[in-house]
Design an enzyme around this catalytic site. Structure first.
Site, short mmCIF file in Angstrom:
data_model
loop_
_atom_site.label_atom_id
_atom_site.label_comp_id
_atom_site.label_asym_id
_atom_site.label_seq_id
_atom_site.Cartn_x
_atom_site.Cartn_y
_atom_site.Cartn_z
N GLN A 135 2.24 -5.86 -3.28
CA GLN A 135 2.52 -5.97 -1.84
C GLN A 135 3.85 -5.26 -1.50
OE1 GLN A 135 1.62 -9.35 -3.34
NE2 GLN A 135 -0.43 -8.52 -3.21
N GLY A 177 -4.25 -3.89 -4.68
CA GLY A 177 -5.19 -2.88 -5.16
C GLY A 177 -4.39 -1.62 -5.41
N HIS A 178 -4.12 -1.35 -6.68
CA HIS A 178 -3.27 -0.21 -7.01
C HIS A 178 -4.16 0.95 -7.46
CE1 HIS A 178 0.26 -3.18 -7.83
NE2 HIS A 178 -0.04 -3.07 -6.57
N LYS A 226 2.43 2.25 -4.95
CA LYS A 226 3.13 1.75 -6.15
C LYS A 226 2.35 2.09 -7.42
CE LYS A 226 3.01 -2.33 -4.34
NZ LYS A 226 2.53 -1.95 -3.00
N ASP A 268 0.82 -1.23 0.00
CA ASP A 268 0.00 0.00 0.00
C ASP A 268 0.84 1.26 0.00
OD1 ASP A 268 -2.31 -1.66 0.33
OD2 ASP A 268 -1.85 -1.76 2.47
P1 GDP Z 1 -0.34 0.45 -3.80
O1 GDP Z 1 -1.02 -0.85 -3.51
O2 GDP Z 1 1.09 0.46 -3.35
O3 GDP Z 1 -0.52 0.92 -5.20
O4 GDP Z 1 -1.04 1.53 -2.89
P2 GDP Z 1 -2.60 1.81 -2.70
O5 GDP Z 1 -3.19 2.23 -3.95
O6 GDP Z 1 -3.26 0.70 -1.94
O7 GDP Z 1 -2.56 3.00 -1.63
C1 GDP Z 1 -2.06 4.19 -1.91
C2 GDP Z 1 -3.17 5.20 -1.67
O8 GDP Z 1 -2.57 6.44 -1.43
C3 GDP Z 1 -4.05 5.41 -2.88
O9 GDP Z 1 -5.35 5.77 -2.46
C4 GDP Z 1 -3.39 6.58 -3.59
O10 GDP Z 1 -4.30 7.35 -4.38
C5 GDP Z 1 -2.91 7.38 -2.42
N1 GDP Z 1 -1.68 8.14 -2.64
C6 GDP Z 1 -0.59 7.79 -3.39
N2 GDP Z 1 0.37 8.75 -3.27
C7 GDP Z 1 -0.13 9.69 -2.42
C8 GDP Z 1 0.39 10.89 -1.87
O11 GDP Z 1 1.52 11.29 -2.11
N3 GDP Z 1 -0.41 11.57 -1.01
C9 GDP Z 1 -1.66 11.18 -0.68
N4 GDP Z 1 -2.36 11.91 0.18
N5 GDP Z 1 -2.19 10.03 -1.17
C10 GDP Z 1 -1.44 9.31 -2.03
#
Ligand code: GDP
Length: 430
Positions: free
Chosen positions: A224, A40-41, A16, A13
């Site tokens: 992950q 879930g990206h 990525k 999370d």
């Molecule tokens: P992933 O699984 O690594 O792709 O991450 P997720 O999508 O589960 O979680 C990342 C969450 O943080 C998502 O809702 C993104 O839109 C949000 N996000 C990503 N970068 C930033 C940031 O720099 N600031 C904020 N406030 N939210 C972010």
């Protein structure tokens, strides 16, 4: 031209999806290399939020080919829904832009049923699985009884393999008090899904080799995070695949010598979903503040994430395990408004100083974080686009992270939007 791997440097999370979407702008192809729809990206593009579970996060860039590598486990129904969802929203770039490896394993209804039945019976031994059948599918892959994408296109092979598999799985399901499955219905469903997926099936490993020979730029996308790695994570509270950079090779067919850089994604703090050790966890108001401001609720399960201060011991270990050549620090904006920001620089374990995460979860559980306090910043940074735009203390925070890990910070993210990014060094640049 470089091939760049992107991995999560924490417990998943990390953001990525946003970073891969951004880097996909410069890539000819994006190849996902492990995990399944437990990922879930989330991408936010032109104000529109798009959550991808299986399709690589480069799909919104016309012209960037997206591949699902052999290391991924595919739930055909979820993948077909995802394709349909993108089509319905006018975001589907064309069928030729998605390629699925015939060697990727298929998540079957019995895998989902077993996942749920086992977790329900596990009581206090639950590991917090997402219940999507990922673990049981990888189990069958390792025991060489699994079904692969190629099998969905070959009715004879599929029928005999599913019958043999269900013979055993139905006994297990009964043992766990769950309903057994009808082999004929399962086979029919899989063949129908196979027909719909047929246009997308292609030789991913062959394409990756060809792209590398031609000098194309390939982005390899992990799911992950480092400490959920089956071997190097906090076992047993881990996922059922390898999440560190080595898996980018085994999960796609790319030779290790053709990896030219590895970017680790880390939040400016830490989150974790489910059980397992978490030395810097904050169970007080500050933890709640990070959860609320960072909207730390799972994009796949909706579960609240545990939150805590940035753990540089963890990050240093992630650098070592994946040979990180750069760090992308996301969610820097979530820390704004705090008078002071803490970072854990080392642990204490049985009176000793510990600089790297110990391999046993039981030892990590007993580690106590040692913090350094850095001055915070009060200004909003959501509109910053260059290092110079950032408040001095936010820059100081990034410098501290780079110094403590020995790894340069190549990107800082200041909001969920694609444009809310401070790009310091583009990994595809020479
Ligand atoms: P992933 O699984 O690594 O792709 O991450 P997720 O999508 O589960 O979680 C990342 C969450 O943080 C998502 O809702 C993104 O839109 C949000 N996000 C990503 N970068 C930033 C940031 O720099 N600031 C904020 N406030 N939210 C972010």
């Amino acid at each position: 031209m470089p091939n760049i791997v992107v991995v999560g440097a924490q417990w998943g999370d990390e953001g990525k999806g946003k970073v891969v979407d951004l880097y996909a702008r410069d890539a000819d192809a994006v190849v996902r290399f492990q995990g399944g729809n437990n990922a879930g990206h989330t991408l936010v593009v032109e104000g529109e939020k798009i959550i991808l579970h299986l399709i690589p996060s480069g799909i919104l860039h016309p012209g960037t080919v997206c591949c699902i590598g052999n290391g991924v486990v595919v739930d055909p129904g979820v993948l077909l829904d995802e394709i349909r969802g993108l089509r319905d929203r006018g975001r589907w770039p064309g069928d030729e832009q998605l390629v699925i490896s015939p060697a990727a394993h298929v998540i079957l209804p019995c895998h989902r049923a077993l996942d749920l039945a086992r977790e329900a019976r596990a009581g206090r031994h639950q590991i917090g699985t997402t219940g999507r059948g990922i673990g049981p599918c990888y189990e069958d892959k390792a025991s060489r009884t699994g079904i692969r994408i190629a099998d969905l296109l070959d009715p004879g092979t599929l029928a005999s393999r599913v019958e043999a598999l269900l013979d055993e799985k139905n006994a297990l399901l009964r043992h766990h008090g769950a309903e057994p499955l009808d082999p004929a219905a399962v086979i029919e469903g899989l063949l129908a899904a196979g027909e719909r997926l047929r246009p997308f099936v292609g030789d991913v490993a062959g394409r990756v080799h060809a792209w590398t020979r031609q000098g194309s730029r390939v982005l390899l996308e992990g799911a992950q995070g480092t400490f959920l790695d089956l071997d190097h994570g906090t076992y047993p509270f881990v996922t059922s695949s390898n999440t560190t950079a080595g898996a980018a090779c085994t999960g796609t067919g790319l030779p290790p010598r053709d990896v030219h850089g590895v970017i680790g994604i880390t939040k400016a703090y830490v989150t974790r979903v489910g059980r397992g050790p978490f030395p810097t966890e904050l169970t007080d108001d500050l933890g709640d503040r990070l959860r609320e401001r960072g909207r730390e609720f799972g994009s796949t399960t909706g579960r609240p994430r545990r939150c805590g201060w940035l753990d540089l011991v963890g990050l240093r270990t992630a650098c070592r395990l994946s040979g990180l050549s750069g760090l992308a620090v996301t969610k820097l904006d979530v820390l704004e408004g705090l008078p002071e920001v803490r970072v854990c620089t080392r642990y204490r374990l049985d009176g000793e100083t510990v600089d790297f995460v110990p391999p046993r979860a039981e030892d990590l559980e007993r580690c106590e974080p040692v913090y350094e306090a850095l001055p915070g910043w009060s200004d909003s940074i959501a509109g910053c686009r260059t290092l110079d735009d950032l408040p001095a203390n936010a820059r100081r925070f990034l410098d501290f992270v780079a110094d403590a890990t020995g790894c340069p910070v190549v990107l800082a993210s200041v909001g969920p939007g694609r444009e809310q990014t401070v790009e310091i060094h583009n990994p595809f640049a020479a």
